[in-house]
Design a protein around this motif. Structure first.
Motif, PDB file in Angstrom:
ATOM      1  N   TYR A   4     -24.170-104.903  38.260  1.00  0.00           N
ATOM      2  CA  TYR A   4     -24.812-104.390  37.058  1.00  0.00           C
ATOM      3  C   TYR A   4     -26.057-105.214  36.725  1.00  0.00           C
ATOM      4  O   TYR A   4     -27.098-104.657  36.366  1.00  0.00           O
ATOM      5  CB  TYR A   4     -23.834-104.389  35.877  1.00  0.00           C
ATOM      6  CG  TYR A   4     -24.453-103.847  34.616  1.00  0.00           C
ATOM      7  CD1 TYR A   4     -24.650-102.485  34.462  1.00  0.00           C
ATOM      8  CD2 TYR A   4     -24.861-104.700  33.600  1.00  0.00           C
ATOM      9  CE1 TYR A   4     -25.240-101.972  33.317  1.00  0.00           C
ATOM     10  CE2 TYR A   4     -25.446-104.206  32.451  1.00  0.00           C
ATOM     11  CZ  TYR A   4     -25.635-102.845  32.309  1.00  0.00           C
ATOM     12  OH  TYR A   4     -26.225-102.343  31.180  1.00  0.00           O
ATOM     13  N   GLU A   5     -25.976-106.535  36.848  1.00  0.00           N
ATOM     14  CA  GLU A   5     -27.138-107.382  36.581  1.00  0.00           C
ATOM     15  C   GLU A   5     -28.285-107.051  37.530  1.00  0.00           C
ATOM     16  O   GLU A   5     -29.441-106.976  37.116  1.00  0.00           O
ATOM     17  CB  GLU A   5     -26.762-108.859  36.721  1.00  0.00           C
ATOM     18  CG  GLU A   5     -25.890-109.370  35.601  1.00  0.00           C
ATOM     19  CD  GLU A   5     -25.394-110.788  35.856  1.00  0.00           C
ATOM     20  OE1 GLU A   5     -25.634-111.342  36.953  1.00  0.00           O
ATOM     21  OE2 GLU A   5     -24.770-111.328  34.944  1.00  0.00           O
ATOM     22  N   HIS A   6     -27.961-106.849  38.799  1.00  0.00           N
ATOM     23  CA  HIS A   6     -28.978-106.502  39.794  1.00  0.00           C
ATOM     24  C   HIS A   6     -29.606-105.148  39.451  1.00  0.00           C
ATOM     25  O   HIS A   6     -30.835-104.994  39.500  1.00  0.00           O
ATOM     26  CB  HIS A   6     -28.356-106.477  41.195  1.00  0.00           C
ATOM     27  CG  HIS A   6     -29.330-106.177  42.279  1.00  0.00           C
ATOM     28  ND1 HIS A   6     -30.319-107.059  42.668  1.00  0.00           N
ATOM     29  CD2 HIS A   6     -29.486-105.076  43.050  1.00  0.00           C
ATOM     30  CE1 HIS A   6     -31.034-106.514  43.632  1.00  0.00           C
ATOM     31  NE2 HIS A   6     -30.543-105.311  43.880  1.00  0.00           N
ATOM     32  N   PHE A   7     -28.766-104.184  39.095  1.00  0.00           N
ATOM     33  CA  PHE A   7     -29.264-102.883  38.673  1.00  0.00           C
ATOM     34  C   PHE A   7     -30.223-103.038  37.493  1.00  0.00           C
ATOM     35  O   PHE A   7     -31.309-102.462  37.461  1.00  0.00           O
ATOM     36  CB  PHE A   7     -28.100-101.960  38.276  1.00  0.00           C
ATOM     37  CG  PHE A   7     -28.539-100.835  37.400  1.00  0.00           C
ATOM     38  CD1 PHE A   7     -29.121 -99.699  37.938  1.00  0.00           C
ATOM     39  CD2 PHE A   7     -28.415-100.934  36.017  1.00  0.00           C
ATOM     40  CE1 PHE A   7     -29.567 -98.683  37.114  1.00  0.00           C
ATOM     41  CE2 PHE A   7     -28.856 -99.923  35.196  1.00  0.00           C
ATOM     42  CZ  PHE A   7     -29.438 -98.791  35.741  1.00  0.00           C
ATOM     43  N   SER A   8     -29.805-103.815  36.494  1.00  0.00           N
ATOM     44  CA  SER A   8     -30.598-103.999  35.288  1.00  0.00           C
ATOM     45  C   SER A   8     -31.951-104.637  35.600  1.00  0.00           C
ATOM     46  O   SER A   8     -32.992-104.197  35.095  1.00  0.00           O
ATOM     47  CB  SER A   8     -29.833-104.850  34.270  1.00  0.00           C
ATOM     48  OG  SER A   8     -30.596-105.023  33.099  1.00  0.00           O
ATOM     49  N   ALA A  99     -26.123 -94.824  31.596  1.00  0.00           N
ATOM     50  CA  ALA A  99     -25.737 -94.015  32.761  1.00  0.00           C
ATOM     51  C   ALA A  99     -25.093 -94.897  33.836  1.00  0.00           C
ATOM     52  O   ALA A  99     -24.095 -94.497  34.448  1.00  0.00           O
ATOM     53  CB  ALA A  99     -26.958 -93.281  33.318  1.00  0.00           C
ATOM     54  N   GLU A 100     -25.647 -96.071  34.046  1.00  0.00           N
ATOM     55  CA  GLU A 100     -25.068 -96.983  35.037  1.00  0.00           C
ATOM     56  C   GLU A 100     -23.687 -97.462  34.599  1.00  0.00           C
ATOM     57  O   GLU A 100     -22.764 -97.553  35.414  1.00  0.00           O
ATOM     58  CB  GLU A 100     -25.994 -98.189  35.270  1.00  0.00           C
ATOM     59  CG  GLU A 100     -25.469 -99.187  36.275  1.00  0.00           C
ATOM     60  CD  GLU A 100     -25.382 -98.675  37.706  1.00  0.00           C
ATOM     61  OE1 GLU A 100     -24.786 -99.391  38.536  1.00  0.00           O
ATOM     62  OE2 GLU A 100     -25.877 -97.577  38.015  1.00  0.00           O
ATOM     63  N   LEU A 104     -19.922 -96.966  36.403  1.00  0.00           N
ATOM     64  CA  LEU A 104     -18.990 -98.067  36.653  1.00  0.00           C
ATOM     65  C   LEU A 104     -17.706 -97.901  35.851  1.00  0.00           C
ATOM     66  O   LEU A 104     -16.978 -98.864  35.642  1.00  0.00           O
ATOM     67  CB  LEU A 104     -19.655 -99.412  36.307  1.00  0.00           C
ATOM     68  CG  LEU A 104     -20.843 -99.801  37.169  1.00  0.00           C
ATOM     69  CD1 LEU A 104     -21.553-101.014  36.584  1.00  0.00           C
ATOM     70  CD2 LEU A 104     -20.411-100.052  38.596  1.00  0.00           C
ATOM     71  N   GLN A 105     -17.446 -96.693  35.386  1.00  0.00           N
ATOM     72  CA  GLN A 105     -16.240 -96.409  34.592  1.00  0.00           C
ATOM     73  C   GLN A 105     -15.020 -97.009  35.279  1.00  0.00           C
ATOM     74  O   GLN A 105     -14.828 -96.864  36.466  1.00  0.00           O
ATOM     75  CB  GLN A 105     -16.045 -94.899  34.447  1.00  0.00           C
ATOM     76  CG  GLN A 105     -15.122 -94.492  33.351  1.00  0.00           C
ATOM     77  CD  GLN A 105     -15.838 -94.445  32.000  1.00  0.00           C
ATOM     78  OE1 GLN A 105     -17.015 -94.236  31.924  1.00  0.00           O
ATOM     79  NE2 GLN A 105     -15.085 -94.635  30.943  1.00  0.00           N
ATOM     80  N   GLY A 106     -14.228 -97.694  34.507  1.00  0.00           N
ATOM     81  CA  GLY A 106     -13.055 -98.360  35.050  1.00  0.00           C
ATOM     82  C   GLY A 106     -13.314 -99.826  35.352  1.00  0.00           C
ATOM     83  O   GLY A 106     -12.407-100.636  35.329  1.00  0.00           O
ATOM     84  N   ILE A 110     -17.225 -98.815  28.055  1.00  0.00           N
ATOM     85  CA  ILE A 110     -18.438 -98.453  27.343  1.00  0.00           C
ATOM     86  C   ILE A 110     -18.139 -98.325  25.870  1.00  0.00           C
ATOM     87  O   ILE A 110     -17.303 -97.499  25.469  1.00  0.00           O
ATOM     88  CB  ILE A 110     -19.007 -97.116  27.854  1.00  0.00           C
ATOM     89  CG1 ILE A 110     -19.263 -97.203  29.368  1.00  0.00           C
ATOM     90  CG2 ILE A 110     -20.294 -96.762  27.118  1.00  0.00           C
ATOM     91  CD1 ILE A 110     -19.592 -95.872  30.004  1.00  0.00           C
ATOM     92  N   PRO A 111     -18.773 -99.144  25.029  1.00  0.00           N
ATOM     93  CA  PRO A 111     -18.504 -99.047  23.575  1.00  0.00           C
ATOM     94  C   PRO A 111     -19.083 -97.756  23.016  1.00  0.00           C
ATOM     95  O   PRO A 111     -20.111 -97.269  23.500  1.00  0.00           O
ATOM     96  CB  PRO A 111     -19.212-100.267  23.007  1.00  0.00           C
ATOM     97  CG  PRO A 111     -20.250-100.619  23.992  1.00  0.00           C
ATOM     98  CD  PRO A 111     -19.723-100.187  25.342  1.00  0.00           C
TER      99      PRO A 111
END
Length: 114
Positions: A4-8, A99-100, A104-106, A110-111
Motif C-alpha cells: 500500500y505504501e508503494h502504491f501511495s 479504491a486501492e 485490499l479488502q480483507g 476501510i473506515p
C-alpha cells in the motif's frame, strides 16, 4: 502494508508532487475546526523542524498548491491555506487511495467516512 505504501508513493508522484508534499496537504485539509494551519502546527504534525516545513511550504506554494496569508488578528502569525489546485489533487488521490484499499479488502479495514 508495504504494498500500500508503494502504491501511495507512485500515485502521489503521478500527480506531480512528492509524498511529503502530499502529507503536508493532508494535514492542512485535516486540521479540525478551520481551513488552514500554521507552520508550527504543521511542523508538529509532521514531526519536522519548522525551518524544514517553511521550505516545504515554499515548494508547495511555488507549485500552486498552497498559499501563505497573514492572520487577520495577529499579522505576525502566518496561515497556510490550500489552493484549488491542491484541493483537486487531494480529491483525486483520496479516490485513488480508497479504491486501492477496497482492492485490499480483507487485508485492511476501510473506515466509513460518511
Amino acid at each position: 502494508m508495504r504494498r500500500y505504501e508503494h502504491f501511495s508513493e507512485n500515485a502521489v508522484q503521478a500527480e506531480g508532487i512528492t509524498p511529503l508534499q502530499y502529507l503536508l496537504l493532508l494535514h492542512i485539509k485535516g486540521f479540525k475546526g478551520r481551513e488552514w494551519a500554521t507552520v508550527g502546527e504543521l511542523a508538529e504534525r509532521l514531526q519536522a523542524k519548522p525551518h524544514g516545513v517553511v521550505a516545504l511550504v515554499s515548494r508547495c506554494e511555488a507549485g500552486g498548491l498552497v498559499e501563505r496569508r497573514a492572520n487577520a488578528d495577529d499579522r505576525r502569525r502566518v496561515e497556510v491555506h490550500l489552493l484549488p489546485h491542491g484541493e483537486a489533487i487531494l480529491t483525486r488521490l483520496a479516490e485513488i487511495h480508497r479504491a486501492e484499499l477496497r482492492a485490499l479488502q480483507g487485508v485492511f479495514t476501510i473506515p466509513n467516512l460518511d
